[in-house]
Design an enzyme around this catalytic site. Sequence first.
Site, mmCIF file in Angstrom:
data_model
loop_
_atom_site.group_PDB
_atom_site.id
_atom_site.type_symbol
_atom_site.label_atom_id
_atom_site.label_comp_id
_atom_site.label_asym_id
_atom_site.label_seq_id
_atom_site.Cartn_x
_atom_site.Cartn_y
_atom_site.Cartn_z
ATOM 1 N N HIS A 59 -12.309 1.448 -2.797
ATOM 2 C CA HIS A 59 -11.492 0.732 -1.815
ATOM 3 C C HIS A 59 -11.215 -0.689 -2.305
ATOM 4 C CE1 HIS A 59 -15.706 -0.019 -0.684
ATOM 5 N NE2 HIS A 59 -15.298 -1.176 -0.167
ATOM 6 N N HIS A 100 -10.143 -4.711 -0.943
ATOM 7 C CA HIS A 100 -10.127 -5.655 0.176
ATOM 8 C C HIS A 100 -8.992 -6.657 -0.037
ATOM 9 C CE1 HIS A 100 -14.319 -4.785 1.622
ATOM 10 N NE2 HIS A 100 -14.461 -4.404 0.359
#
Length: 136
Positions: free
Chosen positions: A82, A84
Amino acid sequence: MYADDLCVAFMDIYPLGEGHVLLIPRQHVVQLEELDAGTRAHMYTVFDRLLAAQRRAGLGVEGTHFLVNDGKAANQHIPHAHMHLIPRRRGDGLRFLYRLSLHLTGLFGFAKPMSTLREQAARIAAGMRSSDQEAE
């Protein structure tokens, strides 16, 4: 807030800053390098669109951190790749460092109220829609 066949984006419940978004591939991989090149390229395109939408929403106008904890040694707590996108404001350094230190320890701090996260998500989603309309 955003979803397509390859990735999803949503608000971080333990944000490091106002408007903190997580961008996640739908395919389960631990590290980004495990994704095929097309999916990685697509995610970076979506990242660019999200960044522009955050700024249209008044978030991250002064700056943005792009953070990837890619693997356990990089302090990745959730074993799924992932990215950010963390909007920053001048003078938020102490608050940011405090929240970051909580993340690094795995404590994460206090969750933001869902109403706040929904409001921020709506502003960012509106920025994405206005970008799509301009492109047409």
